[in-house]
Write a protein that holds these residues in place. Sequence first.
Motif, short mmCIF file in Angstrom:
data_model
loop_
_atom_site.label_atom_id
_atom_site.label_comp_id
_atom_site.label_asym_id
_atom_site.label_seq_id
_atom_site.Cartn_x
_atom_site.Cartn_y
_atom_site.Cartn_z
N ASN A 196 -78.73 -68.50 44.82
CA ASN A 196 -77.76 -67.42 44.79
C ASN A 196 -76.88 -67.34 46.04
O ASN A 196 -76.16 -66.37 46.24
CB ASN A 196 -78.45 -66.07 44.53
CG ASN A 196 -79.67 -65.90 45.41
OD1 ASN A 196 -79.75 -66.58 46.44
ND2 ASN A 196 -80.58 -65.04 45.02
N SER A 197 -76.96 -68.37 46.92
CA SER A 197 -76.08 -68.33 48.07
C SER A 197 -74.64 -68.59 47.59
O SER A 197 -74.42 -69.38 46.68
CB SER A 197 -76.48 -69.36 49.12
OG SER A 197 -76.28 -70.65 48.62
N ILE A 198 -73.69 -67.90 48.20
CA ILE A 198 -72.30 -68.03 47.78
C ILE A 198 -71.79 -69.40 48.19
O ILE A 198 -71.83 -69.76 49.34
CB ILE A 198 -71.42 -66.96 48.48
CG1 ILE A 198 -72.04 -65.58 48.32
CG2 ILE A 198 -69.99 -67.03 47.98
CD1 ILE A 198 -71.94 -65.00 46.95
N LEU A 199 -71.32 -70.15 47.21
CA LEU A 199 -70.90 -71.49 47.52
C LEU A 199 -69.77 -71.88 46.58
O LEU A 199 -69.94 -71.91 45.38
CB LEU A 199 -72.08 -72.43 47.31
CG LEU A 199 -72.09 -73.70 48.09
CD1 LEU A 199 -72.24 -73.43 49.57
CD2 LEU A 199 -73.26 -74.53 47.63
N SER A 200 -68.60 -72.13 47.12
CA SER A 200 -67.52 -72.59 46.26
C SER A 200 -67.18 -74.03 46.63
O SER A 200 -67.36 -74.46 47.76
CB SER A 200 -66.29 -71.69 46.40
OG SER A 200 -65.57 -72.04 47.56
N ILE A 201 -66.71 -74.74 45.64
CA ILE A 201 -66.35 -76.15 45.83
C ILE A 201 -64.86 -76.28 45.52
O ILE A 201 -64.38 -75.75 44.51
CB ILE A 201 -67.14 -77.04 44.84
CG1 ILE A 201 -68.65 -76.99 45.13
CG2 ILE A 201 -66.62 -78.46 44.83
CD1 ILE A 201 -69.10 -77.80 46.30
N ILE A 214 -60.86 -75.15 42.02
CA ILE A 214 -61.93 -74.43 42.72
C ILE A 214 -63.05 -74.07 41.75
O ILE A 214 -62.81 -73.54 40.67
CB ILE A 214 -61.37 -73.16 43.40
CG1 ILE A 214 -60.34 -73.57 44.45
CG2 ILE A 214 -62.50 -72.35 44.03
CD1 ILE A 214 -59.68 -72.42 45.17
N LEU A 215 -64.27 -74.41 42.14
CA LEU A 215 -65.44 -74.00 41.36
C LEU A 215 -66.10 -72.85 42.12
O LEU A 215 -66.56 -73.03 43.24
CB LEU A 215 -66.48 -75.11 41.26
CG LEU A 215 -66.07 -76.50 40.83
CD1 LEU A 215 -67.30 -77.39 40.75
CD2 LEU A 215 -65.39 -76.43 39.49
N SER A 216 -66.14 -71.69 41.48
CA SER A 216 -66.81 -70.55 42.11
C SER A 216 -68.22 -70.43 41.55
O SER A 216 -68.52 -70.98 40.49
CB SER A 216 -66.01 -69.28 41.82
OG SER A 216 -64.70 -69.44 42.30
N PRO A 217 -69.10 -69.72 42.26
CA PRO A 217 -70.48 -69.61 41.80
C PRO A 217 -70.55 -69.12 40.36
O PRO A 217 -69.87 -68.17 39.98
CB PRO A 217 -71.08 -68.57 42.76
CG PRO A 217 -70.27 -68.69 43.99
CD PRO A 217 -68.88 -69.03 43.53
N ARG A 247 -77.82 -71.52 31.73
CA ARG A 247 -77.12 -70.25 31.62
C ARG A 247 -77.97 -69.12 32.22
O ARG A 247 -77.48 -68.30 32.99
CB ARG A 247 -76.83 -69.97 30.14
CG ARG A 247 -75.64 -69.08 29.90
CD ARG A 247 -75.30 -69.05 28.43
NE ARG A 247 -74.28 -70.03 28.08
CZ ARG A 247 -72.96 -69.82 28.25
NH1 ARG A 247 -72.52 -68.71 28.77
NH2 ARG A 247 -72.09 -70.73 27.91
N GLN A 248 -79.26 -69.15 31.88
CA GLN A 248 -80.17 -68.13 32.40
C GLN A 248 -80.23 -68.15 33.92
O GLN A 248 -80.33 -67.11 34.56
CB GLN A 248 -81.58 -68.36 31.85
CG GLN A 248 -81.79 -67.73 30.50
CD GLN A 248 -83.21 -67.97 30.00
OE1 GLN A 248 -84.09 -68.35 30.76
NE2 GLN A 248 -83.41 -67.75 28.72
N LEU A 249 -80.18 -69.36 34.49
CA LEU A 249 -80.30 -69.48 35.94
C LEU A 249 -78.97 -69.28 36.66
O LEU A 249 -78.89 -69.34 37.87
CB LEU A 249 -80.88 -70.85 36.30
CG LEU A 249 -82.31 -71.09 35.81
CD1 LEU A 249 -82.68 -72.55 35.92
CD2 LEU A 249 -83.30 -70.24 36.60
N ARG A 250 -77.89 -69.05 35.86
CA ARG A 250 -76.55 -68.81 36.41
C ARG A 250 -76.09 -69.91 37.38
O ARG A 250 -75.55 -69.65 38.44
CB ARG A 250 -76.48 -67.47 37.15
CG ARG A 250 -76.65 -66.30 36.23
CD ARG A 250 -76.46 -65.00 37.01
NE ARG A 250 -77.16 -63.89 36.38
CZ ARG A 250 -76.82 -63.34 35.22
NH1 ARG A 250 -75.78 -63.76 34.59
NH2 ARG A 250 -77.50 -62.35 34.72
N LYS A 251 -76.35 -71.15 37.01
CA LYS A 251 -75.92 -72.27 37.83
C LYS A 251 -74.43 -72.53 37.62
O LYS A 251 -73.93 -72.39 36.51
CB LYS A 251 -76.68 -73.54 37.42
CG LYS A 251 -78.18 -73.44 37.49
CD LYS A 251 -78.65 -73.63 38.90
CE LYS A 251 -80.17 -73.68 38.98
NZ LYS A 251 -80.64 -73.54 40.35
N THR A 252 -73.76 -72.95 38.70
CA THR A 252 -72.43 -73.50 38.55
C THR A 252 -72.63 -74.85 37.89
O THR A 252 -73.37 -75.68 38.41
CB THR A 252 -71.76 -73.72 39.92
OG1 THR A 252 -71.83 -72.51 40.65
CG2 THR A 252 -70.33 -74.20 39.78
#
Lengths: 236, 263
Positions: free
Chosen positions: B5-10, B29-32, B187-192
């Motif tokens: 859950n750390s904020i990380l954008s690519i 840009i890929l946001s969390p 989806r459940q784990l809310r992964k990018t």
Amino acid sequence: MTARLITVAGPPSAGKTAVVRQILKNLIPEFKVAYLKIDVVQAWEDEELAEEFHIPTKKVYSGDMCPDHTGILVLQDAVEWANSVDADYLIYESAGLCLRCTPYTTHSFGLCVVPAVSGMHTPLKMAPMITFADAVIVTKIDLVSQAEKEVFREAIRQVSSETDIIETDALAGTNMRYLMKRIFELSETRNDADQLRGSPPLGVCTVCIGKKDVGWQNHFGVIRPLDAPDTLFRGE
Amino acid sequence: MTSSNSILSITVLPGKSKNGTAENFSEIILSPGDVLSIVGATGSGKTAFINDIEVLAQGDTVTGRIILVNGQNPPDDFIRDPSKKPIAMITQNTKCLADLTVHEFLEMHLRSRKISDISLLEKTIQTANKFTGEKIAAGMRICSLSGGQTRSLFIADAVIISNTPIILLDELENAGIFKEKVIEELRQLRKTTIFVTHDPYVALLTDRRIVMENGTVKCILEPGDLEKDVLFRISEIDKELSAMRERIRGGELLFENKGGTSV
Ligand SMILES: Nc1ncnc2c1ncn2[C@@H]1O[C@H](COP(=O)(O)OP(=O)(O)OP(=O)(O)O)[C@@H](O)[C@H]1O
Ligand SMILES: Nc1nc2c(ncn2[C@@H]2O[C@H](COP(=O)(O)OP(=O)(O)O)[C@@H](O)[C@H]2O)c(=O)[nH]1
Ligand SMILES: [Mg+2]
Ligand SMILES: [Mg+2]
């Protein structure tokens, strides 16, 4: 001025020449580079690199002698040759055969090239070549999955917890900037006597050199029949 | 370890096409939590695109793209220390050459990620077994697993052991694993997540679609609700196909009956 010596070791087809190509791409034209290839019977790298990069190259066939031993016999001359052509760097690509020895000398920057597609036990099998290296270059990462790449890194770590590991697709040059950073920082090769970092198991064996015949009856000197308790000496 | 859950954008900066011409977008840009798909003909550069993200390319791959993390050059640690890397990629390749058992492989991967919780090992195998028909056991040799089993194990490994916030999946649908279960898990784990895919259902499930051509990004689509009806229809077709697939795999004969569904 003394050329900086870079020794490139690793099993056949590991990607040594591919790594050398990447180094050359990064060094030329700013720096002048000379290249030496030592192999047992056949090698083409010197001709290919000379044509591709317009650099002075040389090749030595070790023939019956251990190629790494040949390396230390000719290396002093090679550094003098590199200096005579005003090279800033001399890259020496070894044959990379038995993996028991390490061709790195104390004065050179030693690179061990090993492909990520090798088995997980490969780092253990070539432990001396890895532990004595200044950096391990893991090539062909484009051919394995990420988890496999990380596990392979761990396999190298089991052999050497310290050595710098650089993972690359050597054809594309991925991550080569980390290697180049170290190469740009190399200081001039020292002038005093240079030595192998590791000790070779038998150096070169003057007993067996060039001798192919099966059966101790065909040989003189130190011999060993199957059932004899120890070696014997047989005079001519 | 990077927590999920750390904020990380690519940020992906443009590179060049196969013929060397500049790529035609300013940045992606890929946001969390973003879920994207990448589509395009075979050889169009889909794998190369996610590979750039995995190696955090700095103009040093075939495409010449540059990847930023949180808008900046990625720290060296992310590239050089697997335990810090926030990205896990599951390649198209379904062969693993490691001469180790599943147990040994996962154990070494835990160590490389500096994780001491050994219970994750069993959990990884359990998760993998949700995705594959034939079960994987800890004592099996990695190189003897089937393509689908290998794929399942690597996905579970990425989710449980690497546990990275960003997951890249290359042609999930290919190895015949239960793709809905994988999508559900992610989806459940809310992964990018980025899915490289040839599967219409997977492509339409994602919020954004990158279309590739000749090694470059041709366009980026954000269909919103526009495709809602089609997505519904495809999901029905996909369910029907999945059901048929399972029955074929189970050795049944399928034939049309009067009602129009297979029996
Ligand atoms: N921008 C580019 N410049 C040069 N070469 C490229 C570029 N993009 C991709 N390539 C090369 O083109 C080849 C095909 O690309 P890639 O493997 O990414 O295709 P793909 O879309 O994943 O195809 P498939 O659907 O078959 O998996 C690869 O060798 C890749 O290195
Ligand atoms: N895919 C891939 N192939 C590589 C890589 N490095 C080298 N190769 C290929 O592997 C083969 C052997 O490489 P080479 O440099 O000649 O190995 P050497 O015998 O150690 O000098 C060649 O066909 C190279 O093109 C790499 O990182 N990725
Ligand atoms: Mg070579
Ligand atoms: Mg692909």
